[in-house]
Design an enzyme around this catalytic site. Structure first.
Site, PDB file in Angstrom:
ATOM      1  N   LYS A 272       0.773  -1.051   0.007  1.00 18.48           N
ATOM      2  CA  LYS A 272      -0.037  -0.046  -0.230  1.00 18.48           C
ATOM      3  C   LYS A 272       0.885   1.343  -0.028  1.00 18.48           C
ATOM      4  O   LYS A 272       1.880   1.376   0.558  1.00 18.48           O
ATOM      5  CB  LYS A 272      -0.828   0.074   1.268  1.00 18.48           C
ATOM      6  CG  LYS A 272      -1.971  -0.806   1.110  1.00 18.48           C
ATOM      7  CD  LYS A 272      -2.743  -0.828   2.503  1.00 18.48           C
ATOM      8  CE  LYS A 272      -4.058  -1.774   2.666  1.00 18.48           C
ATOM      9  NZ  LYS A 272      -4.940  -1.604   1.720  1.00 18.48           N
ATOM     10  N   ARG A 346     -10.221 -11.526   2.765  1.00 19.02           N
ATOM     11  CA  ARG A 346     -11.093 -12.576   1.974  1.00 19.02           C
ATOM     12  C   ARG A 346     -10.456 -13.957   2.028  1.00 19.02           C
ATOM     13  O   ARG A 346     -11.195 -14.922   2.263  1.00 19.02           O
ATOM     14  CB  ARG A 346     -11.489 -12.101   0.782  1.00 19.02           C
ATOM     15  CG  ARG A 346     -10.487 -12.132  -0.290  1.00 19.02           C
ATOM     16  CD  ARG A 346     -10.817 -11.239  -1.472  1.00 19.02           C
ATOM     17  NE  ARG A 346     -10.888 -10.064  -1.270  1.00 19.02           N
ATOM     18  CZ  ARG A 346     -11.530  -9.109  -2.356  1.00 19.02           C
ATOM     19  NH1 ARG A 346     -11.745  -9.512  -3.360  1.00 19.02           N
ATOM     20  NH2 ARG A 346     -11.311  -7.687  -1.801  1.00 19.02           N
TER      21      ARG A 346
HETATM   22  N1  BES Z   1      -7.840  -3.633   4.589  1.00 21.69           N
HETATM   23  C1  BES Z   1      -8.069  -3.339   3.349  1.00 21.69           C
HETATM   24  C2  BES Z   1      -9.354  -2.586   3.091  1.00 21.69           C
HETATM   25  C3  BES Z   1      -9.482  -1.205   3.818  1.00 21.69           C
HETATM   26  C4  BES Z   1      -9.420  -0.102   3.210  1.00 21.69           C
HETATM   27  C5  BES Z   1      -9.857  -1.051   5.211  1.00 21.69           C
HETATM   28  C6  BES Z   1      -9.506   1.298   3.772  1.00 21.69           C
HETATM   29  C7  BES Z   1     -10.198   0.080   5.760  1.00 21.69           C
HETATM   30  C8  BES Z   1     -10.062   1.209   5.136  1.00 21.69           C
HETATM   31  C9  BES Z   1      -8.149  -4.494   2.393  1.00 21.69           C
HETATM   32  O1  BES Z   1      -7.442  -5.377   2.688  1.00 21.69           O
HETATM   33  C10 BES Z   1      -7.731  -3.945   1.097  1.00 21.69           C
HETATM   34  O2  BES Z   1      -6.650  -3.664   0.954  1.00 21.69           O
HETATM   35  N2  BES Z   1      -8.480  -4.282  -0.067  1.00 21.69           N
HETATM   36  C11 BES Z   1      -7.989  -3.780  -1.236  1.00 21.69           C
HETATM   37  C12 BES Z   1      -8.742  -4.787  -2.201  1.00 21.69           C
HETATM   38  C13 BES Z   1      -8.501  -4.573  -3.695  1.00 21.69           C
HETATM   39  C14 BES Z   1      -6.815  -5.097  -3.825  1.00 21.69           C
HETATM   40  C15 BES Z   1      -9.145  -5.573  -4.743  1.00 21.69           C
HETATM   41  C16 BES Z   1      -8.560  -2.363  -1.346  1.00 21.69           C
HETATM   42  O3  BES Z   1      -9.635  -1.940  -1.091  1.00 21.69           O
HETATM   43  O4  BES Z   1      -8.079  -1.637  -2.069  1.00 21.69           O
HETATM   44 ZN    ZN Z   2      -5.279  -5.493   2.054  1.00 19.75          ZN
END
Ligand code: BES
Ligand code: ZN
Ligand code: ZN
Length: 491
Positions: A272, A346
């Site tokens: 990230k 997931r």
């Molecule tokens: N933990 C994150 C989602 C999240 C985003 C939680 C903002 C709280 C605040 C999750 O694991 C994630 O990174 N999801 C990705 C999915 C994508 C790669 C399909 C996302 O939302 O960008």
């Molecule tokens: Zn994530």
């Protein structure tokens, strides 16, 4: 320090501050003032004059603290025309933030004749708001400024036992929310899976629950391939915790609560950017909500069996981290191609939902900070709700309404499933198009056994707040706890 709630016939002269709740332009305001005056003061009349000069109308959110000539303090809290239980919670939270340097307060409840709430539900919501608003996380402050508030008294002519019970219930529920907040606010480097599991076991011992913790070796033996895959980049071993509330006697029904427990989400090799990583200690808020809710069950005494399934790991970038293109096999034997290591929640939920399904509960709810897309769609204060059974979705929505937590439905259309097709495995871990919250929900649905009603709450938005609002502090909010408690109470 805990706050003691009590009920009294009269305004205690010894309280540091008295509180009057006012609805605008109603007989209620007058009768309240009259009651206050009866309870003993010229001071209240002075306070009223002062308020009039300040243009105080009694609108929801209005709050003034006025001092009488004698120096007695009165907080006047506006509630709006037809106050709801949300208004009760929110106004109590603003009140406590304003007066927490005082030790004891005495409150005159509002005239509830024009609203749907009765005194008992008002008292519960009020106590929730007081405890939630009083929350602060200062484990890491060298000079913490703790709240002094210790004693809250409600003045009422009758129904003392009922009011006392409701106040205690509200306070207990709010304490469960505060436990969740504490867990979420703890940094990811401190609250590792091991530490979180240990704290959960301790809670279980104190709260009349059974707890079972699986080590890395157990997790391998149980073939939790999603949890193992996410954990591969980490120095810290994963844990899987099962929590159980068994009611006295033989329960007729059982409910499974599943919570995403990523103690820190760096994104893994699909790293990230720094801003998106800033609050990722909150990625275990789903697990923390289950832990918080279950901590209150021995007092709520639901009649059903409640089992919590908590997969715990962080998502890191170590030398042997899961690579993009790797294939993992989940507990239920399905294989998943990893196209983005940041879609990790997931994968661990897939194992947990498979395990929950094996125990054949009557219904499942999972909570997860699952997708940024859900925050884009619904903003910071709504969780997305999806599932495979309309009536179960409605039941969870109703519980959330009573609890004062905001949910909004999203569909799980079958034809979106092809977005998850993979050329090498049974499915891919991300969708190929838009609608990321929905494809994440469809992914999860693959791991719920046929015939079990299941609801998924994507709490990515409301689990963590960047500003104080209503009953929420900055940081972990404890979202989901109140809904879960209400849900199992009715189930
Ligand atoms: N933990 C994150 C989602 C999240 C985003 C939680 C903002 C709280 C605040 C999750 O694991 C994630 O990174 N999801 C990705 C999915 C994508 C790669 C399909 C996302 O939302 O960008
Ligand atoms: Zn994530
Ligand atoms: Zn995550």
């Amino acid at each position: 320090m805990t706050i003691t709630f009590s009920v009294a016939q009269n305004i205690a002269k010894t309280a540091d501050i008295r509180v009057i709740f006012v609805c605008p332009g109603k007989a209620a305001a007058a009768s309240k003032a009259a009651a206050a005056a009866r309870a003993g003061s010229r001071e209240t009349t002075g306070a009223r004059a002062l308020l009039r000069s300040k243009g105080f109308k009694g609108k929801a959110g209005e709050l003034e603290v006025v001092a009488s000539e004698e120096g007695h303090l009165t907080a006047v809290v506006g509630l709006g025309e037809a106050p709801t239980l949300d208004d009760a919670r929110n106004s109590a939270a603003s009140l406590v933030r304003e007066i927490k340097r005082h030790t004891s307060v005495v409150c005159l409840p509002p005239d509830l004749s024009s609203c749907e709430a009765d005194i008992s539900s008002w008292a519960q919501a009020f106590a929730e708001g007081i405890v939630l608003g009083n929350y602060q996380f200062d484990n890491y402050k060298s000079k913490p400024e703790p709240s002094n508030l210790r004693k809250v008294t409600i003045v009422a002519e009758k129904q003392h036992a009922t009011i006392r019970r409701s106040l205690a219930e509200g306070a207990r529920i709010a304490e469960a929310v505060c436990l969740t907040r504490d867990l979420v606010n703890e940094p990811g480097g401190t609250l590792t899976p091991e530490v979180l599991a240990r704290r959960t076991v301790k809670m279980a011992q104190n709260c009349g629950l059974k707890a079972e913790v699986w080590s890395l070796a157990d997790i391998k033996r149980q073939k939790l391939g999603g949890l193992l895959g996410v954990n591969r980049g980490s120095e810290k071993p994963p844990r899987f915790v099962k929590l159980q509330w068994n009611p006295p006697g033989k329960p007729k029904k059982s409910i499974a609560l599943v919570g995403k427990g990523v103690t820190f989400d760096s994104g893994g090799l699909s790293l990230k950017p720094w801003k998106a990583m800033a609050h990722m200690k909150n990625d275990m808020a789903g697990a923390a909500a289950v832990i918080g809710a279950m901590s209150a069950l021995s007092e709520v005494q639901p009649k059903c069996r409640v089992t919590g399934y908590l997969p715990l790991t962080d998502n890191m970038t170590g030398g042997d981290a899961t690579r993009v293109g790797d294939v993992l096999q989940i507990r239920n034997k399905k294989t998943v191609e990893i196209l983005n290591t940041d879609a990790e929640g997931r994968l661990i939920l897939a194992d947990a939902l498979s395990l929950a399904s094996e125990d054949k509960p009557d219904a499942i709810v999972d909570l997860a900070t699952l997708t940024g897309a859900c925050v884009v769609a619904l903003g910071d204060s709504y969780a997305g709700i999806m599932g495979n059974d309309d009536s179960w979705i409605e039941t969870v929505e109703d519980a959330a309404k009573v609890a004062g937590e905001r949910l909004w439905p999203l569909p799980l259309p079958e034809d979106y499933r092809k977005q998850l097709d993979s050329p090498v495995a049974d499915l891919a871990n991300i969708g190929s198009g838009n609608g990321g919250t929905i494809t994440a929900g469809l992914f999860l649905s693959e791991f719920v056994a046929d015939g079990i009603p299941w609801v998924h709450l994507d709490i990515a938005g409301p689990a963590f707040a960047d500003k104080v609002s209503g009953v929420d502090p900055k940081g972990g909010t404890g979202f989901g706890v109140r809904t879960l408690i209400e849900l199992v109470r009715q189930f």
